[in-house]
Design an enzyme around this catalytic site. Structure first.
Site, PDB file in Angstrom:
ATOM      1  N   ARG A  37     -34.416  24.494 -19.317  1.00 28.73           N
ATOM      2  CA  ARG A  37     -34.895  23.194 -18.840  1.00 28.73           C
ATOM      3  C   ARG A  37     -34.490  22.948 -17.387  1.00 28.73           C
ATOM      4  O   ARG A  37     -35.199  22.263 -16.652  1.00 28.73           O
ATOM      5  CB  ARG A  37     -34.379  22.076 -19.744  1.00 28.73           C
ATOM      6  CG  ARG A  37     -35.171  22.021 -21.031  1.00 28.73           C
ATOM      7  CD  ARG A  37     -34.717  20.919 -21.934  1.00 28.73           C
ATOM      8  NE  ARG A  37     -35.752  20.593 -22.899  1.00 28.73           N
ATOM      9  CZ  ARG A  37     -35.540  19.878 -23.993  1.00 28.73           C
ATOM     10  NH1 ARG A  37     -34.341  19.419 -24.251  1.00 28.73           N
ATOM     11  NH2 ARG A  37     -36.528  19.617 -24.811  1.00 28.73           N
ATOM     12  N   LYS A 198     -41.183  19.531 -42.919  1.00 29.74           N
ATOM     13  CA  LYS A 198     -41.850  18.482 -43.707  1.00 29.74           C
ATOM     14  C   LYS A 198     -43.290  18.234 -43.296  1.00 29.74           C
ATOM     15  O   LYS A 198     -43.618  18.280 -42.120  1.00 29.74           O
ATOM     16  CB  LYS A 198     -41.103  17.172 -43.512  1.00 29.74           C
ATOM     17  CG  LYS A 198     -39.707  17.174 -44.034  1.00 29.74           C
ATOM     18  CD  LYS A 198     -39.216  15.748 -43.974  1.00 29.74           C
ATOM     19  CE  LYS A 198     -37.719  15.651 -43.999  1.00 29.74           C
ATOM     20  NZ  LYS A 198     -37.293  14.486 -43.240  1.00 29.74           N
ATOM     21  N   GLY A 352     -38.789  22.977 -29.052  1.00 26.02           N
ATOM     22  CA  GLY A 352     -37.776  22.887 -30.107  1.00 26.02           C
ATOM     23  C   GLY A 352     -37.506  24.189 -30.810  1.00 26.02           C
ATOM     24  O   GLY A 352     -37.316  25.230 -30.182  1.00 26.02           O
ATOM     25  N   GLY A 375     -41.014  16.997 -29.386  1.00 26.82           N
ATOM     26  CA  GLY A 375     -41.607  15.723 -29.804  1.00 26.82           C
ATOM     27  C   GLY A 375     -42.774  15.318 -28.907  1.00 26.82           C
ATOM     28  O   GLY A 375     -43.819  14.863 -29.379  1.00 26.82           O
TER      29      GLY A 375
END
Ligand code: AMP
Length: 395
Positions: A37, A198, A352, A375
């Site tokens: 990053r 999920k 991620g 996200g």
């Protein structure tokens, strides 16, 4: 891109506040374990140096929840940045306190100041207008280059843009270009791999992708909610019983939209959710009680690989197994290797866990683009408005 970037505004000799995403992983001794990053922020910072700007950088790191905590200090980032740029990066001991303000006032053109972690103030995540106003005083112009936080309306990502002109840096421009092109203008077939734990985390994403993709390959824990809808026994596999209707609807939508939606045809099971557990491989209709599905099996790897070989564009978000455990990383690693060997294919990896897994399998440099925001990239795929982008000036 419809929003202005640093190239669309005169920045010569200006004082510029830059929001970066320096939320890098560190070990217990505050050594940075992955500097990607920081490296991703360099093009914008170097451009501002060329423009002879006074540069004030800010970022968050972790979740200190409004308290000053040494383990969340950005000081190690300052050191790494200084190493990468081969020049001094002045570190402030606070965000809007005496130290930072004095150092900012004394800043000369071509110098860089890094503020402390903006999340040392609860006002940051509250998007407090007074705090945002204080931050805005550090610049004549605000440059947002923190793609990882554009989906958050925080003081340093959204609030500050209400007080000074705001444009994007090169990283945000690049992220939006790759993700935007892949979704809006893809070379077809467009294939998406969706994994993760999920279904509920990815409902919006599946729904939106079903409007765009030709093929959807499902893996990871979310597969078992779909299995249950189909009537297979799933043992102890992760399942969201309150999402069965939704999973059913998504399968129906795939059919209506003519999207080839595939589920794993075999699975690698574990006796328990642990790295050294006993394992076995079974077809999808043979998961015994007491076992849980933790990776896709070899037949599925083969099936999915064949689909990927037909693709011209691939968007991947979510590991297809518990890739943190060596025994259940094979599915994810194998698919990463297939992608790495494809020629003339655009491969976009969501941030991620998936980015970390691709990195670990050693083929990261073979991908077209690895997003720096997990996200944020998911919300972009969902077609949601991203507050950190919305506030930037239009071209
Ligand atoms: P996400 O953050 O949604 O991209 O999901 C990544 C996480 O999903 C990783 O931490 C994986 O360990 C987890 N995951 C993938 N497959 C499974 C599975 N079969 N069972 C439980 N967790 C899984």
């Amino acid at each position: 891109m419809s929003k202005k970037t640093v190239k669309d505004i005169d920045l010569k000799d200006k004082k510029v506040l830059v929001r970066c995403d320096f939320n890098v992983p560190m070990d217990e001794n505050q050594n940075i374990t992955d500097n990607r990053r920081i490296v991703a922020a360099l093009p914008t910072i170097k451009y501002l140096l060329e423009q002879n700007c006074k540069i004030v950088l800010c970022s968050h790191l972790g979740r200190p929840k409004g308290e000053v905590k040494k383990e969340f200090s950005l000081a190690p980032v300052g050191k790494e940045l200084s190493k990468q740029l081969c020049r001094e990066v002045i570190m402030a001991n606070d965000v809007i306190g005496e130290d930072a303000k004095t150092k900012a006032n004394n800043l000369k053109n071509g110098e860089i100041l890094l503020l402390e972690n903006v999340r040392f103030h609860r006002e940051e995540t509250d998007n407090d207008p007074e705090f945002a106003k204080e931050l805005s005083k550090y610049g004549e112009v605000f440059v947002n280059d923190a793609f990882g936080t554009v989906h958050r309306a925080h003081a340093s990502t959204e609030g500050v843009a209400k007080y000074i002109p705001a444009v994007s840096g090169f990283l945000i421009e690049k992220e939006l270009k790759f993700l935007g092109d892949a979704l809006e203008n893809p070379e077809r077939p467009l294939v998406s791999i969706l994994g993760g734990s999920k279904v509920s985390d990815k409902i919006g994403v599946i729904d939106s992708l079903l409007e765009k993709v030709d093929t959807l390959l499902i893996g990871g824990g979310m597969a078992y909610t779909f299995y249950k809808v189909l009537g297979y026994s799933i043992g102890n596999s992760i399942c969201e019983d309150d999402k069965l209707d939704l999973a059913k609807e998504l399968m129906k939508k795939a059919e209506e939209k003519n999207v080839k939606m595939l589920l794993p045809i075999d699975n690698k099971l574990g006796k328990e959710f642990s790295p050294n557990t006993e394992t076995m491989i079974v077809d999808r209709d043979s998961i015994p009680d007491g076992w849980e599905g933790l990776d896709i099996g070899p037949k599925t790897i083969e099936l999915y690989s064949e689909e990927l070989k037909k693709a011209k564009t691939v968007i991947w978000n979510g590991t297809v197994g518990v890739a943190e455990f060596e025994k259940f990383a094979q599915g994810t690693n194998s698919l990463a290797k297939v992608l790495a060997d494809l020629e003339d294919v655009v491969t976009i990896i969501g941030g991620g866990d998936t980015a970390a897994a691709v990195q670990k399998s050693g083929v990261a440099d073979k991908m077209t683009h690895i997003s720096t925001g997990g996200g944020a990239s998911l919300e972009f795929i969902e077609g949601k408005k991203l507050p950190g982008i919305e506030v930037l000036e239009n071209k």
